[in-house]
Design an enzyme around this catalytic site. Sequence first.
Site, PDB file in Angstrom:
ATOM      1  N   ASP A  78      -2.038  -2.770 -14.572  1.00 24.81           N
ATOM      2  CA  ASP A  78      -2.127  -1.523 -13.824  1.00 24.81           C
ATOM      3  C   ASP A  78      -1.917  -0.367 -14.781  1.00 24.81           C
ATOM      4  O   ASP A  78      -1.093  -0.448 -15.699  1.00 24.81           O
ATOM      5  CB  ASP A  78      -1.115  -1.492 -12.677  1.00 24.81           C
ATOM      6  CG  ASP A  78       0.325  -1.672 -13.128  1.00 24.81           C
ATOM      7  OD1 ASP A  78       1.004  -0.663 -13.403  1.00 24.81           O
ATOM      8  OD2 ASP A  78       0.775  -2.838 -13.202  1.00 24.81           O
ATOM      9  N   ASP A 167       1.575   2.605  -3.258  1.00 22.39           N
ATOM     10  CA  ASP A 167       2.715   2.439  -4.164  1.00 22.39           C
ATOM     11  C   ASP A 167       3.880   3.207  -3.564  1.00 22.39           C
ATOM     12  O   ASP A 167       3.941   4.435  -3.641  1.00 22.39           O
ATOM     13  CB  ASP A 167       2.332   2.983  -5.545  1.00 22.39           C
ATOM     14  CG  ASP A 167       3.463   2.892  -6.564  1.00 22.39           C
ATOM     15  OD1 ASP A 167       4.584   2.467  -6.195  1.00 22.39           O
ATOM     16  OD2 ASP A 167       3.232   3.244  -7.731  1.00 22.39           O
ATOM     17  N   GLU A 169       7.914   3.419  -3.647  1.00 19.65           N
ATOM     18  CA  GLU A 169       9.071   2.999  -4.442  1.00 19.65           C
ATOM     19  C   GLU A 169       9.979   4.195  -4.692  1.00 19.65           C
ATOM     20  O   GLU A 169       9.865   5.225  -4.041  1.00 19.65           O
ATOM     21  CB  GLU A 169       8.590   2.403  -5.765  1.00 19.65           C
ATOM     22  CG  GLU A 169       7.706   3.358  -6.578  1.00 19.65           C
ATOM     23  CD  GLU A 169       7.367   2.817  -7.950  1.00 19.65           C
ATOM     24  OE1 GLU A 169       8.308   2.560  -8.726  1.00 19.65           O
ATOM     25  OE2 GLU A 169       6.153   2.654  -8.248  1.00 19.65           O
TER      26      GLU A 169
END
Length: 278
Positions: A78, A167, A169
Amino acid sequence: MSPHRGLRARRRPLAVLTGVLTGLLLCLPTATAAPDSGGRTPPRGSAYMGVGVLAHDGAAPGARSPQAARASTAEGVDVSSHQGDVDWKKLWGDGVKWSYTKATEGTYYKNPYFTQQYDGPYGVGMVRGSYHFATPDTTGGATQADYFVDHGGGWSGDGRTLPGVLDIEWNPYGSSCYGKSKSAMVTWIRDFLDRYKKRTGRAAVIYTATTWWSDCTGNYSGFGANPLWIARYASTAGTLPAGWSAYTMWQYTSTGPTVGDRDRFRGSADDVRAFAKA
């Protein structure tokens, strides 16, 4: 007595009170300070997949050599703007079969290297996809899903394009849970996922870490229908968040060769292509 002396005497209590209040305000903790190693708060747009993993979860011994055999798992990477132009031919030669590129963040950032990092892997034979770095403290989940889809986060059933990734987080710009309660965070995530599926026809992948998920959603178990991309820099993926019995992808290190972030797909390269097309 001078008339000015009387005026100064009357002003003194107000000045004392102002000083006390100022001192109290200076002592209050701030929710926006998330300094880097140099004591600076990073600029908006600089976040990337796994930005908080090392700081909060660390890296266990054996993170570079996970127990999952390479023969039964497909290697991936990634990337974000931090990698600049990526040498995709070298990665392909090293056995990397799939990749994800950061497309967007919030509703204020688009990766300036997106074209090279998204078209490049496709050109050498990889299966590729894109991800969105969520900032739930800036705009709503549905709004950010629209921004993502409109700026590189779409999906097509060509067998070479992976579904988009949320994503979600640690917040690199402030409080870890973006100032949201657990229930408010679950609602935000649901809004993003629902809009993404409505726009693309695919369920978005959720990238997260078990500790963040537990702290910020209360270990909510209701998103198990979405594929899980777990972040844990160790020899195993460890305990998964509630709602998932298995991960689809696993980010197992941030110190891999050529490109630091390395990932494993739970299955072969053929399985990756099937997942892309499904």
